[in-house]
Design an enzyme around this catalytic site. Structure first.
Site, mmCIF file in Angstrom:
data_model
loop_
_atom_site.group_PDB
_atom_site.id
_atom_site.type_symbol
_atom_site.label_atom_id
_atom_site.label_comp_id
_atom_site.label_asym_id
_atom_site.label_seq_id
_atom_site.Cartn_x
_atom_site.Cartn_y
_atom_site.Cartn_z
ATOM 1 C CB ALA A 21 78.642 26.995 40.188
ATOM 2 C CE1 TYR B 173 90.098 35.859 41.675
ATOM 3 C CE2 TYR B 173 89.618 37.810 42.419
ATOM 4 C CZ TYR B 173 89.394 36.497 41.836
ATOM 5 O OH TYR B 173 88.358 36.637 40.852
ATOM 6 N N GLY C 149 91.051 27.653 35.596
ATOM 7 C CA GLY C 149 92.223 26.963 35.534
ATOM 8 C C GLY C 149 92.530 26.069 35.892
ATOM 9 C CG MET C 150 88.946 24.980 38.194
ATOM 10 S SD MET C 150 87.258 23.731 38.529
ATOM 11 C CE MET C 150 86.662 23.249 37.270
ATOM 12 N NE ARG D 2 87.643 16.132 37.463
ATOM 13 C CZ ARG D 2 87.974 15.467 38.822
ATOM 14 N NH1 ARG D 2 88.739 14.166 39.102
ATOM 15 N NH2 ARG D 2 86.899 15.135 40.195
#
Length: 357
Positions: free
Chosen positions: A182, A79, A270-271, A203
């Site tokens: 969230a 990060y 960007g999961m 999804r």
């Protein structure tokens, strides 16, 4: 002054026992500590910490602190925000109660018993007590603990995405993926408050009908929840003015195709760990803009007054029951492995909140 009337001293908090050694001026706390970057399951340890107190510092007893994906990435060393030194304490967000007001200036007038949130990430909120400076914390009104603990990241991100991009007007339509995240749940609720229509993509899964109903209940009659497969087959039905992307990959491209000419898609996550692919024709002939957003950068470059106004608005929605926190599970800090493991698996529909008593 903003919230001043809400920041009355509550002696029951200030008087609550916390371990301070008066002779050596040390504060003891339970904390989740790491001494190197790596797999959180391997490098995080639950330890007793002793922090020096020179008598001039603010002392905060933490009430709750969530586990966010950014916390995991920070521990992994991937990060942008990294601890200045090791050992470091995990956690960027949370709410605590002031036990001792430090010496020094703070334009928000901290008082004993006030609830506070950290002004900047990296303060290490996964611990029972924090020692810091007055100017590093912002007082907030008292509300349901989970709402307060999760106020600074996801609700603020949802708010800024809707306020800062697209020049939206009531009646405009926002499309987003990650609708059950969230931030996604916050977008649905704020679209309702601002008079925007919303289309949220999730999804497909076994309980998809139940999930759709839960998310639709957060909005109003202008709230639509569909799966990514449904979007792909119905793209031409939707005309939108703002697209919010936290997933990437094909679903981001499908959302972009619904945008009206001259509109914008904002990426804030960007999961799926897949690139955002933008058709050249949409850039050239439709004038579609693609931008990114990071809440931390916004906080760094904007006046504190603007941030306080946003926090006040969101806090009042929480107090009034108009902004509900995401699905969550409250765990004692000693159960940290369950929370970390779940968040690392990805796509969890539960926000984990650490408590410390």
């Amino acid at each position: 002054m903003l919230w001043k009337e809400l920041l009355t001293t509550t002696n029951r908090y200030a008087a609550k026992r916390f371990r301070i050694s008066p002779s050596s001026r040390w504060v003891s706390s339970k904390a989740l500590v790491y001494t190197e970057f790596g797999d959180p399951m391997a490098v995080i340890r639950h330890e007793d910490c002793m922090d020096p107190d020179d008598g001039d510092k603010l002392i905060v007893k933490m009430l709750g602190s969530p586990v966010n994906p950014a916390d995991i990435n920070t521990i992994q060393g991937t990060y942008p925000i990294k601890p200045k030194t090791f050992p470091a304490v995990g956690g960027m967000e949370g709410v605590g109660v002031v036990l001792n007001v430090g010496k020094g200036s703070n334009p928000t007038d901290l008082t004993e018993g006030a609830w506070v949130i950290p002004k900047k990430p990296g303060s290490g909120t996964w611990r029972s007590h924090v020692i810091g400076n007055n100017e590093d914390y912002i007082p907030i009104p008292k509300m349901e603990m989970v709402s307060a603990a999760t106020l600074t990241v996801n609700p603020c991100t949802a708010y800024r995405l809707l306020k800062d991009f697209g020049g939206l007007e009531p009646g405009n339509t926002v499309i987003q993926n990650g609708g059950n995240s969230a931030v996604g749940q916050g977008v649905i609720q704020l679209c309702r408050e601002f008079g925007f229509k919303s289309i949220s993509i999730v999804r497909n899964r076994e309980n998809i009908s139940e999930l759709k109903k839960e998310l639709e209940a957060l909005g109003d009659s202008n709230t639509i929840v569909i799966t990514d497969e449904e979007l792909r087959s119905r793209t031409k039905e939707f005309k939108t003015e703002l697209a919010l992307n936290c997933v990437g990959g094909k679903v981001a491209t499908d959302m972009l195709r619904t945008l009206e000419p001259g509109c914008v898609m904002v990426t804030y996550g960007g999961m799926a760990r897949q690139p955002v692919i933008v058709p050249t024709s949409h850039l050239i002939f439709n004038g579609i803009a693609v931008q990114g957003y990071w809440m931390t950068r916004w906080n760094d470059v904007n006046p504190l007054k603007t941030r306080l106004e946003m926090l006040h608005f969101l806090a009042q929605l929480c107090i009034d029951g108009k902004y509900k926190p995401p699905n969550h599970k409250v765990l004692h800090i000693s159960q940290y492995k369950d929370a970390l493991n779940s968040v690392m698996d990805g796509y969890t529909n539960t926000k984990y909140i650490f408590t410390f008593d």
